[in-house]
Design an enzyme around this catalytic site. Structure first.
Site, PDB file in Angstrom:
ATOM      1  N   LYS B  68       0.851  -1.197   0.000  1.00 20.84           N
ATOM      2  CA  LYS B  68       0.000   0.000   0.000  1.00 20.84           C
ATOM      3  C   LYS B  68       0.879   1.237   0.000  1.00 20.84           C
ATOM      4  O   LYS B  68       1.825   1.343   0.773  1.00 20.84           O
ATOM      5  CB  LYS B  68      -0.882  -0.001   1.256  1.00 20.84           C
ATOM      6  N   ASP B 225       1.479   9.289  13.081  1.00 19.96           N
ATOM      7  CA  ASP B 225       1.970   8.055  12.469  1.00 19.96           C
ATOM      8  C   ASP B 225       3.411   8.211  11.996  1.00 19.96           C
ATOM      9  O   ASP B 225       3.911   7.425  11.211  1.00 19.96           O
ATOM     10  CB  ASP B 225       1.058   7.639  11.307  1.00 19.96           C
ATOM     11  N   LYS B 229       5.190  13.435  14.690  1.00 26.19           N
ATOM     12  CA  LYS B 229       3.837  13.883  15.039  1.00 26.19           C
ATOM     13  C   LYS B 229       3.454  13.489  16.462  1.00 26.19           C
ATOM     14  O   LYS B 229       3.860  12.455  16.969  1.00 26.19           O
ATOM     15  CB  LYS B 229       2.834  13.286  14.052  1.00 26.19           C
TER      16      LYS B 229
END
Lengths: 318, 318
Positions: B68, B225, B229
């Site tokens: 992905k 993620d 962050k």
């Protein structure tokens, strides 16, 4: 709309691309620190045995980034399918959106690998090549000779393979391309008679024996691209005058240099990077007596260069 | 021929898929050690600022593997393009050949992320939810509420966003779906009034202040993620009775747990894995007084489950 291109379109586009030139430029940019290449992604499958590599990266401040997926599934022959498969995805570095998908079925990977062999030969091959030895008489062994033709004059070749049928087909195909081909099932026949050797097999044990090597031999080792694969005895890297890595960081983790480091045969400082070899005459072969080894594990900058060139070439047909 | 599917086809197929169920099954398989998920691949771009993640993996001895690709390019609004983009590639685990490409434009990533939030809520939400607080009133904040609807009864919501226009649109859209929506530009308004909070922003500094938290609050933190962050003060993880990671190995490298470990606020033994929480009642919320945190960084097994389900569903239309 997303542009997708099939192998026929890609092969047509490649006719207009000087692949050795763009691969050489890619290695220079890489060794100049202009390229971002994160560690290779890897999945290993047990049954049937297979592996998939994801190579990805980009040249900073250029237009694209590439993600290349390449697999080898070694039971595919039972299904009458080729072992190797792959595709390349090119995205915009400005938006993240997909630019194109090249459904090359692994062919571009084979081509950019062969072109890297030609680049290594340009700077490391002895002037007088007695005979060219090819380990691995399948696709990569064919492409290697095809691109070497542009760099070296020698046309005498001996090829090693795992069965005679494969070797017979190889001989026939390559003689059409103007080579004089001998074949053998004995690895030592190559090492004993060639001062220019290309290894392009998935072997996990060494094929080239150090003690049999001729003075002044150059070896381009391109089969080993995982921590488990090995085509050269590590002693060869110890005795070599020049050991070249396509990527120093990657060759410390996989390939012949990794194996030689693991065995304590060489120090981490010994290998030099191909892009630096291209740029610095002092790092290139200096005489026909030296032993040189180029360890090519395949770097994403090659995938970047070839997919970008194909996409921009195909753009003209749209 | 390779099958490619566009967003319309994918959305149609998703209507027949119980996504919360398959995502839950994925987390169970993952925590049972049946899933191979290599480290996330990452490329960071400076100008314009952007990032691309490659998540990939497979359930052992199943049919496929997934790769992905998801990107966020934060200057895209200037070109009237969405920030997020993505696609999923599904391959055969038997041959390495491509099964299909889902051109979902990042939508399946958003859906599987929201479904993971619903799974976390099923096992960690307090019985009596006073009000739901949503940080991030854009796509993920919408989907979160949509899937929460299947798990919790509360329909009172306060949403925080970075501008009032965005919040007005959010309010209008979500009220159509049966929620009673308040909005605010002050982060503390959420923390002070909600015992169920979802954070879904790309923030690099904490939005939820530990000292203001209500007793018995659950927080699902899904925005963070990357190592940079952070949406929660690390003190919140220290004070929490239960800290849940979607993937222990991944949360040690990115997200809120990474930040809390880095700050020394929690020990590495504290977090438990979502799949284990699903399987073991003792790891689930035990009373409405407990503070619970689910840190969701997004695991390739979610991508595997959703792409497999969509592909098999789409198969029926062929």
């Amino acid at each position: 709309m997303t542009k997708t291109f099939n192998l026929d379109q890609i092969k047509k586009a490649m006719k207009n691309i000087d692949v050795i030139k763009i691969i050489e430029e890619g290695f220079i940019a890489y060794s100049q620190g202009k390229v971002v290449v994160p560690p290779v992604g890897e999945m290993i499958f047990e049954e049937p045995p297979g592996e998939t590599h994801i190579k990805y990266g980009f040249i900073k401040n250029d237009d694209y980034y590439v993600i290349k997926i390449a697999s080898g599934f070694y039971g595919n022959y039972k299904l009458d399918l080729p072992s190797n498969y792959g595709l390349m995805l090119l995205f915009s570095q400005k938006t993240g959106f997909l630019s194109c998908i090249l459904f090359d079925e692994g062919w571009l990977t084979a081509v950019r690998t062969a072109a890297a062999g030609a680049v290594a030969a340009r700077y490391l091959a002895p002037k007088n090549i007695r005979r060219i030895g090819i380990f691995g008489a399948v696709e990569q062994g064919r492409l290697q000779l095809g691109y070497l033709k542009e760099i070296v004059d020698c046309r005498d070749v001996i090829a090693w393979g795992v069965n005679q049928e494969e070797l017979d087909v190889y001989k026939k195909d390559m003689e059409v391309q103007g080579f004089n081909i001998q074949t053998t099932l004995e690895a030592d026949d190559i090492t004993l008679s060639c001062n220019f050797i290309v290894t392009a097999t998935p072997s996990k044990k060494p094929l080239v024996r150090s003690e049999l090597m001729l003075k002044g031999t150059h070896i381009t080792a391109m089969g080993s691209d995982t921590p488990a694969k090995q085509e050269l005895e590590s002693d060869i890297l110890q005795k070599a005058d020049i050991v070249v890595a396509d990527s120093l960081s990657q060759c410390k983790l996989r390939g012949e240099i990794f194996k030689a480091l693991e065995a304590g045969a060489i120090k981490a400082e010994k290998p030099v990077e191909l892009g630096n070899v291209i740029m610095n005459k002092e790092l290139q072969r200096g005489s026909d007596d030296q032993i040189t080894v180029a360890d090519l594990t395949g770097v994403a900058v090659q995938d970047y260069q070839i997919s970008k060139a194909v996409y921009e070439e195909l753009g003209y047909y749209l």
